[in-house]
Write a protein that holds these residues in place. Structure first.
Motif, PDB file in Angstrom:
ATOM      1  N   HIS A  10       0.851  -1.179   0.000  1.00 35.61           N
ATOM      2  CA  HIS A  10       0.000   0.000   0.000  1.00 35.61           C
ATOM      3  C   HIS A  10       0.878   1.217   0.000  1.00 35.61           C
ATOM      4  O   HIS A  10       1.878   1.283   0.678  1.00 35.61           O
ATOM      5  N   CYS A  34      -0.977  12.044   1.365  1.00 29.02           N
ATOM      6  CA  CYS A  34      -2.120  12.966   1.404  1.00 29.02           C
ATOM      7  C   CYS A  34      -1.653  14.393   1.360  1.00 29.02           C
ATOM      8  O   CYS A  34      -0.819  14.795   2.153  1.00 29.02           O
ATOM      9  N   GLU A  52      -3.812   3.117  -1.737  1.00 35.59           N
ATOM     10  CA  GLU A  52      -4.753   3.207  -0.617  1.00 35.59           C
ATOM     11  C   GLU A  52      -5.265   4.636  -0.542  1.00 35.59           C
ATOM     12  O   GLU A  52      -4.495   5.568  -0.316  1.00 35.59           O
ATOM     13  N   PRO A  94      -7.561   6.997   1.646  1.00 32.36           N
ATOM     14  CA  PRO A  94      -8.193   7.016   2.971  1.00 32.36           C
ATOM     15  C   PRO A  94      -9.561   7.693   2.955  1.00 32.36           C
ATOM     16  O   PRO A  94      -9.818   8.607   2.155  1.00 32.36           O
ATOM     17  N   CYS A  95     -10.430   7.222   3.858  1.00 34.68           N
ATOM     18  CA  CYS A  95     -11.742   7.828   4.033  1.00 34.68           C
ATOM     19  C   CYS A  95     -11.676   8.789   5.209  1.00 34.68           C
ATOM     20  O   CYS A  95     -11.240   8.416   6.303  1.00 34.68           O
ATOM     21  N   ASN A 140      -9.689  11.083   5.695  1.00 35.49           N
ATOM     22  CA  ASN A 140      -8.291  11.283   6.072  1.00 35.49           C
ATOM     23  C   ASN A 140      -7.862  10.302   7.167  1.00 35.49           C
ATOM     24  O   ASN A 140      -7.013  10.593   7.987  1.00 35.49           O
ATOM     25  N   GLY A 141      -8.541   9.104   7.201  1.00 38.40           N
ATOM     26  CA  GLY A 141      -8.147   8.067   8.145  1.00 38.40           C
ATOM     27  C   GLY A 141      -8.734   8.232   9.530  1.00 38.40           C
ATOM     28  O   GLY A 141      -8.273   7.557  10.470  1.00 38.40           O
ATOM     29  N   ASN A 151     -10.124  -0.098   7.825  1.00 42.05           N
ATOM     30  CA  ASN A 151     -10.377   1.281   8.279  1.00 42.05           C
ATOM     31  C   ASN A 151     -11.194   2.069   7.274  1.00 42.05           C
ATOM     32  O   ASN A 151     -11.209   3.300   7.302  1.00 42.05           O
ATOM     33  N   SER A 159     -10.670   2.454   4.102  1.00 43.02           N
ATOM     34  CA  SER A 159      -9.944   3.029   2.959  1.00 43.02           C
ATOM     35  C   SER A 159     -10.248   2.240   1.696  1.00 43.02           C
ATOM     36  O   SER A 159     -10.471   1.018   1.733  1.00 43.02           O
TER      37      SER A 159
END
Length: 563
Positions: A2, A6, A33, A35-36, A38-39, A84, A86
């Motif tokens: 991965h 960002c 990956e 992220p949703c 921003n994690g 998580n 993502s």
């Protein structure tokens, strides 16, 4: 694997609830990956999570259930959801550069988090092609083309000379670049052309080009330029001396350098091809003068050097083996002729002398091997002769002394001469001792026990002649007079004789005086008798007795002075 980076932006999207847009950079061909939110952690009242993009939905996941893929296009087999929430996109390509949105339904709220995805790819390599064969000073020349391929975004190429970047100035350095996009992959190929005007210092320069952290292999070029100056160099092992070889080397600053030259050797021109050197062998003092070299096709381009050949002449008289007689004179002559300042040193039998030797009146100590060394810088010359001083042996001293026991007598005979004298005694003895023969001198000692009074003869001889001396030896203990060395030599022999004769004469005179006094006394007595008329019949007999007593006294004194 991965990968993702960002980057925040201030772009605002449309929708029900729109937060700030993030940017993610993924690597070409890798799994990306996205992220949703921003994690951020999932909300407690989460009901559903969905990923979508402009062309449709990708996948969805209800609370406490596995994610379901709902895409039917190219993402059908390439997308999945991480624990998580993502979004995972496998085998990323440039066509994946778009905005993906994560929608989260929690309670009565619906939130959307858009993420812009960028795909980067480093160039596969950097190389220089279309190289120039050579660079000519002052002439703009295309040095080469630097290329790098399969990159995104398009790579920027930088040229370097000796690891320092070149900056285009529109004159001596001109750089032009172009970018080509592959229709299938969308990746770019960048090429850069360097046009360069060389300088003389670029002969050994190394050129490279680079993109990002990738450098090409270094390349160098032959830089050509015409000869502007030549120089003549004199090459020799050590100082320029007679008999040496001298090499003349003509250097030109052109590249490629000239291959043929003219050498001017004391007015004579020697043409040399395919070489820049010429050797003058076995030079002499007449080789001193001006030497030149020049280019064959341009006689005006020349250089010259004045060369001085050093020399040293030396002669020594006498030489070889020189035979001389004791007391003679030997003339020594050293002649030198040289091109510089000289240093002269003398040795005798390898021992250094403080000054030049002189031989006004030769002695045996003058015998030996003499060598003179004359130096001028590194030039050294030597000459030598061997002097042998000969002479008939002469006894310089004879002596005697009493041994410690009072019975032995030690006789000494000192002589000099050359060749080495042989010493012989007229009597046999013991403990014969001969000193070393040094500077023509020798001493011989002999111990004897005389049984009768002797006259001993010492004889010294060599092939030139001989000499003898005598010494009287008695059987009795030596008197006080014997304790003094009975020295007889060429200088004090007369004095010794005078001393002995004087002692004897003195004793005789003393005896005569005593006898004469007695005779006068008797005569006076007789005269007194005559006056009374008495006869002196016994006077003749008394006179005879007086004479006999005087003779006995003289004989006795004579025996006392004998040894």
């Amino acid at each position: 694997s991965h990968a993702g980076l960002c980057l925040h932006s201030n772009i605002l999207g449309a929708g029900k609830v729109v937060n700030g847009m993030d940017t993610v950079i993924g690597l070409y061909g890798e799994t990306i990956e996205v992220p949703c939110n921003n994690g951020a952690p999932k909300p407690k009242d989460l009901f559903m999570t969905k990923w979508k993009y402009d062309d449709g939905d990708l996948l969805t996941q209800l609370k406490d259930q596995d994610a379901s893929v709902i895409a039917t296009d190219k993402y059908k087999d390439r997308v999945s959801m991480a624990e998580n929430s993502s979004l995972l996109i496998a085998a990323a390509t440039l066509k994946d550069e778009k905005t993906f949105t994560c929608m989260v339904v929690a309670g009565a709220d619906i939130s959307e988090y858009p993420v812009k995805l960028l795909i980067h790819k480093a160039p596969t390599g950097v190389e220089i092609t279309a190289l120039a064969t050579e660079l000519e000073i002052g002439k703009p020349t295309q040095l080469g083309q630097c290329s790098t391929s399969d990159a995104n975004p398009a790579a920027s190429i930088t040229w370097f000379k000796n690891k320092k970047p070149l900056v285009a100035d529109g004159k001596g350095i001109i750089i032009s670049s172009k970018v080509k996009v592959d229709e299938v992959t969308g990746l770019t190929t960048t090429s850069s052309i360097l046009q360069y005007t060389a300088e003389k210092g670029d002969t050994a320069a190394l050129f490279t080009c680079g993109a990002l952290n990738t450098l090409s292999s270094p390349v160098s070029f032959t830089v050509t330029y015409p000869t502007e100056r030549i120089s003549l160099h004199v090459i020799s092992k050590g100082p320029l001396m007679e008999g040496a070889n001298v090499t003349l080397k003509c250097k030109a600053d052109g590249n490629p350098p000239p291959t043929s030259f003219n050498f001017h050797i004391l007015g004579k021109v020697v043409k040399v091809e395919n070489s820049d050197s010429y050797t003058v062998t076995d030079v002499t003092r007449e080789s001193t003068g001006e030497y030149k070299c020049s280019i064959i096709d341009n006689a005006k381009m020349e250089d010259s050097k004045n060369i001085t050949i050093n020399y040293l002449d030396m002669s020594l008289s006498p030489s070889g083996k020189v035979m001389k007689s004791f007391g003679e004179t030997l003339a020594l002559t050293l002649q030198t002729h040289a091109s510089g300042e000289l240093k002269v040193s003398w040795t005798k039998d390898n021992g250094k002398l403080d000054s030049r030797p002189t031989f006004d009146k030769l002695t045996y100590s003058d015998s030996g091997k003499y060598e003179v060394v004359v130096t001028m810088g590194a030039l050294i010359k030597k000459a030598s002769f061997e002097l042998v001083v000969e002479g008939v042996p002469v006894i310089r001293r004879v002596a005697k002394r009493r041994g410690e026991d009072g019975q032995h007598k030690v006789l000494t005979c000192e002589a000099e001469g050359s060749p080495k004298p042989t010493v012989a005694w007229s009597v046999n003895g013991t403990s014969a001792d001969e000193s070393p023969y040094v500077n023509g001198k020798i001493t011989h000692k002999l111990t004897i026990v005389p049984t009768v009074n002797l006259t001993v003869v010492c004889t010294v001889s060599n092939e030139l002649g001989q000499d003898t001396r005598t010494i009287n030896v008695s059987t009795c203990n030596l008197s006080e007079q014997d304790k003094v060395s009975a020295t007889i030599n060429s200088s004090d022999e007369g004095d010794t004789t005078k001393l002995v004769v004087g002692v004897i004469v003195g004793l005789l005179l003393a005896t005569v005086v005593v006898g004469l006094a007695y005779w006068l006394y008797m005569k006076k007595s007789k005269q007194g008798s005559w006056k009374t008329g008495e006869k002196e019949d016994g006077s003749t007999e008394e006179s005879k007795k007086l004479e006999e007593k005087i003779e006995e006294k003289l004989e006795e004194n004579s025996q006392k002075v004998e040894v």
